[in-house]
Design a protein around this motif. Structure first.
Motif, PDB file in Angstrom:
ATOM      1  N   ILE A 230     -19.360   3.907 -17.911  1.00 30.04           N
ATOM      2  CA  ILE A 230     -18.265   4.754 -17.414  1.00 30.04           C
ATOM      3  C   ILE A 230     -17.346   3.955 -16.483  1.00 30.04           C
ATOM      4  N   SER A 231     -17.924   3.059 -15.700  1.00 33.73           N
ATOM      5  CA  SER A 231     -17.102   2.200 -14.821  1.00 33.73           C
ATOM      6  C   SER A 231     -16.160   1.327 -15.635  1.00 33.73           C
ATOM      7  N   PHE A 232     -16.699   0.701 -16.687  1.00 32.77           N
ATOM      8  CA  PHE A 232     -15.856  -0.137 -17.535  1.00 32.77           C
ATOM      9  C   PHE A 232     -14.802   0.703 -18.254  1.00 32.77           C
ATOM     10  N   LEU A 233     -15.174   1.880 -18.697  1.00 32.38           N
ATOM     11  CA  LEU A 233     -14.224   2.771 -19.363  1.00 32.38           C
ATOM     12  C   LEU A 233     -13.105   3.188 -18.397  1.00 32.38           C
ATOM     13  N   SER A 234     -13.454   3.459 -17.154  1.00 32.49           N
ATOM     14  CA  SER A 234     -12.448   3.834 -16.147  1.00 32.49           C
ATOM     15  C   SER A 234     -11.458   2.699 -15.908  1.00 32.49           C
ATOM     16  N   VAL A 235     -11.978   1.475 -15.802  1.00 32.70           N
ATOM     17  CA  VAL A 235     -11.099   0.320 -15.582  1.00 32.70           C
ATOM     18  C   VAL A 235     -10.227   0.089 -16.811  1.00 32.70           C
TER      19      VAL A 235
ATOM     20  N   ILE B 148     -15.234  -9.861 -12.607  1.00 37.06           N
ATOM     21  CA  ILE B 148     -14.487 -10.675 -13.574  1.00 37.06           C
ATOM     22  C   ILE B 148     -14.396  -9.920 -14.899  1.00 37.06           C
ATOM     23  N   CYS B 149     -15.503  -9.315 -15.309  1.00 38.14           N
ATOM     24  CA  CYS B 149     -15.504  -8.516 -16.551  1.00 38.14           C
ATOM     25  C   CYS B 149     -14.615  -7.285 -16.415  1.00 38.14           C
ATOM     26  N   TYR B 150     -14.587  -6.666 -15.231  1.00 33.31           N
ATOM     27  CA  TYR B 150     -13.678  -5.539 -15.002  1.00 33.31           C
ATOM     28  C   TYR B 150     -12.225  -5.979 -15.169  1.00 33.31           C
ATOM     29  N   THR B 151     -11.899  -7.149 -14.634  1.00 30.02           N
ATOM     30  CA  THR B 151     -10.538  -7.656 -14.744  1.00 30.02           C
ATOM     31  C   THR B 151     -10.180  -7.917 -16.208  1.00 30.02           C
ATOM     32  N   LEU B 152     -11.105  -8.517 -16.958  1.00 34.31           N
ATOM     33  CA  LEU B 152     -10.858  -8.755 -18.379  1.00 34.31           C
ATOM     34  C   LEU B 152     -10.713  -7.445 -19.145  1.00 34.31           C
ATOM     35  N   THR B 153     -11.499  -6.452 -18.773  1.00 35.26           N
ATOM     36  CA  THR B 153     -11.413  -5.132 -19.415  1.00 35.26           C
ATOM     37  C   THR B 153     -10.063  -4.474 -19.113  1.00 35.26           C
ATOM     38  N   ALA B 154      -9.608  -4.584 -17.877  1.00 36.59           N
ATOM     39  CA  ALA B 154      -8.294  -4.041 -17.520  1.00 36.59           C
ATOM     40  C   ALA B 154      -7.188  -4.771 -18.269  1.00 36.59           C
ATOM     41  N   MET B 155      -7.373  -6.085 -18.478  1.00 34.13           N
ATOM     42  CA  MET B 155      -6.392  -6.842 -19.268  1.00 34.13           C
ATOM     43  C   MET B 155      -6.316  -6.306 -20.694  1.00 34.13           C
TER      44      MET B 155
ATOM     45  N   ILE C 183     -19.571 -11.487 -11.339  1.00 33.21           N
ATOM     46  CA  ILE C 183     -19.497 -11.449 -12.805  1.00 33.21           C
ATOM     47  C   ILE C 183     -18.998 -10.090 -13.269  1.00 33.21           C
ATOM     48  N   TYR C 184     -19.507  -9.011 -12.657  1.00 30.14           N
ATOM     49  CA  TYR C 184     -19.035  -7.675 -13.012  1.00 30.14           C
ATOM     50  C   TYR C 184     -17.533  -7.544 -12.794  1.00 30.14           C
TER      51      TYR C 184
ATOM     52  N   SER D 281     -10.525  -5.071  -7.775  1.00 28.60           N
ATOM     53  CA  SER D 281     -11.626  -5.889  -7.249  1.00 28.60           C
ATOM     54  C   SER D 281     -11.429  -6.206  -5.772  1.00 28.60           C
ATOM     55  N   LEU D 282     -10.197  -6.495  -5.380  1.00 31.75           N
ATOM     56  CA  LEU D 282      -9.917  -6.795  -3.971  1.00 31.75           C
ATOM     57  C   LEU D 282     -10.109  -5.565  -3.081  1.00 31.75           C
ATOM     58  N   ILE D 283      -9.761  -4.394  -3.595  1.00 26.12           N
ATOM     59  CA  ILE D 283      -9.987  -3.162  -2.824  1.00 26.12           C
ATOM     60  C   ILE D 283     -11.479  -2.952  -2.605  1.00 26.12           C
ATOM     61  N   ILE D 284     -12.275  -3.142  -3.646  1.00 26.88           N
ATOM     62  CA  ILE D 284     -13.718  -2.979  -3.523  1.00 26.88           C
ATOM     63  C   ILE D 284     -14.298  -4.048  -2.603  1.00 26.88           C
ATOM     64  N   LEU D 285     -13.818  -5.290  -2.719  1.00 23.90           N
ATOM     65  CA  LEU D 285     -14.284  -6.365  -1.833  1.00 23.90           C
ATOM     66  C   LEU D 285     -13.944  -6.045  -0.384  1.00 23.90           C
ATOM     67  N   ALA D 286     -12.735  -5.559  -0.131  1.00 21.09           N
ATOM     68  CA  ALA D 286     -12.336  -5.212   1.234  1.00 21.09           C
ATOM     69  C   ALA D 286     -13.218  -4.107   1.791  1.00 21.09           C
ATOM     70  N   TYR D 287     -13.490  -3.086   0.978  1.00 21.74           N
ATOM     71  CA  TYR D 287     -14.372  -2.000   1.415  1.00 21.74           C
ATOM     72  C   TYR D 287     -15.769  -2.528   1.715  1.00 21.74           C
ATOM     73  N   GLN D 288     -16.280  -3.340   0.820  1.00 22.36           N
ATOM     74  CA  GLN D 288     -17.643  -3.853   0.989  1.00 22.36           C
ATOM     75  C   GLN D 288     -17.729  -4.792   2.193  1.00 22.36           C
ATOM     76  N   TYR D 289     -16.723  -5.643   2.370  1.00 20.98           N
ATOM     77  CA  TYR D 289     -16.761  -6.597   3.475  1.00 20.98           C
ATOM     78  C   TYR D 289     -16.492  -5.911   4.812  1.00 20.98           C
ATOM     79  N   LEU D 290     -15.459  -5.091   4.867  1.00 15.50           N
ATOM     80  CA  LEU D 290     -15.106  -4.440   6.132  1.00 15.50           C
ATOM     81  C   LEU D 290     -16.072  -3.322   6.498  1.00 15.50           C
ATOM     82  N   GLY D 291     -16.570  -2.607   5.504  1.00  8.83           N
ATOM     83  CA  GLY D 291     -17.457  -1.486   5.769  1.00  8.83           C
ATOM     84  C   GLY D 291     -18.910  -1.857   5.915  1.00  8.83           C
ATOM     85  N   HIS D 292     -19.329  -2.909   5.204  1.00  9.16           N
ATOM     86  CA  HIS D 292     -20.743  -3.253   5.189  1.00  9.16           C
ATOM     87  C   HIS D 292     -21.024  -4.711   5.557  1.00  9.16           C
TER      88      HIS D 292
END
Length: 121
Positions: A42-47, A98-105, A95-96, A74-85
């Protein structure tokens, strides 16, 4: 501007999916690890859908605009993960994403080709 449509679509689908799964987990005996594959799909389908909408709005350079949508997501998720956790991406997460970015492409390319052809008719 089309990247914003793609990101909003991805995040909206993520919120809806999270809400549905939280209800399932709350009111049934289902465990997260038993549906982790479904959540990943579902995550890949959403992207993909976010990239598709983004490409359809842009009407050109779907691979570039879809890739940009994947990178921004990916940067939004990284910012949330880094700033929040205070955590950076692990190799598996990298790897996930990178695959999300390719899927969005791929979604962006299809969005440009399918939605642009429909608007020409």
């Amino acid at each position: 501007m089309s990247i914003l449509y793609g990101i909003v679509t991805i995040l909206l689908l993520a919120v809806i999916t999270s809400f549905i799964f939280s209800l399932i987990f709350q009111f049934t005996e289902t465990q997260e690890k038993s549906v982790s594959f479904l959540i990943t799909v579902i995550s890949f389908l959403s992207v993909f859908i976010g990239g598709f909408i983004c490409g359809g709005k842009a009407k050109q350079k779907g691979w570039l605009i879809g890739g940009a949508t994947g990178v921004v997501y990916s940067l939004i998720i990284l910012a949330y993960q880094y700033l929040g956790h205070s955590l950076l991406f692990t190799i598996e997460q990298l790897i996930y994403y990178i695959c999300y970015t390719l899927t969005a492409m791929m979604g962006g390319v299809l969005g440009v080709n399918i939605l642009s052809n429909e608007s020409k008719r």
